[in-house]
Design an enzyme around this catalytic site. Structure first.
Site, mmCIF file in Angstrom:
data_model
loop_
_atom_site.group_PDB
_atom_site.id
_atom_site.type_symbol
_atom_site.label_atom_id
_atom_site.label_comp_id
_atom_site.label_asym_id
_atom_site.label_seq_id
_atom_site.Cartn_x
_atom_site.Cartn_y
_atom_site.Cartn_z
ATOM 1 N N ILE A 25 -3.525 3.182 -0.246
ATOM 2 C CA ILE A 25 -4.410 2.493 -1.179
ATOM 3 C C ILE A 25 -4.946 3.516 -2.170
ATOM 4 C CG2 ILE A 25 -5.077 0.763 0.525
ATOM 5 C CD1 ILE A 25 -7.794 2.202 0.688
ATOM 6 N N HIS A 26 -5.647 3.024 -3.164
ATOM 7 C CA HIS A 26 -6.234 3.892 -4.179
ATOM 8 C C HIS A 26 -7.750 3.728 -4.117
ATOM 9 C CE1 HIS A 26 -2.307 4.519 -6.069
ATOM 10 N NE2 HIS A 26 -2.092 3.276 -5.706
ATOM 11 N N GLU A 27 -8.434 4.706 -3.523
ATOM 12 C CA GLU A 27 -9.884 4.630 -3.475
ATOM 13 C C GLU A 27 -10.428 4.750 -4.883
ATOM 14 O OE1 GLU A 27 -8.163 6.558 -1.437
ATOM 15 O OE2 GLU A 27 -8.674 5.895 0.570
#
Length: 128
Positions: free
Chosen positions: A59-61
């Protein structure tokens, strides 16, 4: 914890991140949509699943350095330039407070290009 110091005696950066209600709802929607697309495409024996793992895995924080006009409520300005440190630009996902369920890398690249252009102009004007 600002009591923990780095090798130069400066406070270390501490991050606190977790999945919230919106992330869990988006994951459920992605799972349902994927199942629907695959079965409508004619696939059989499709099993929907969700393996969230840990933060940072797939995922992309985002959102740890909010973009905004007010230094009291945001970290960077509209050019991704840190309000209080003019020679620092943040162009990863930290400036974005939310995103859809698609890969945001092209958006990061566009904002990075704009930030680099801004930094070059500021440097030419002697402001950095």
């Amino acid at each position: 914890d600002y009591d923990k110091l780095d090798g130069w005696g400066l406070p270390t950066v501490t991050f606190d991140a977790e999945f919230k209600e919106n992330e869990w709802k988006m994951r459920e929607d992605m799972k349902e949509q994927a199942y629907e697309m695959l079965t409508k495409a004619g696939l059989r024996d499709v099993e929907a699943f969700d393996r969230p793992g840990a933060l940072g895995l797939g995922i992309h924080e985002m959102g740890t350095a909010r973009m905004g006009r007010d230094p009291k409520t945001s970290v960077v300005n509209g050019y991704n330039q840190v309000h209080t440190v003019k020679n620092v630009y943040v162009t990863d996902g930290a400036f974005m407070t939310s995103a859809a369920c698609v890969n945001p890398s092209l958006t990061y690249m566009a904002f990075t290009a704009r930030a680099a252009d801004h930094a070059a102009e500021q440097l030419k004007k002697g402001l950095l």
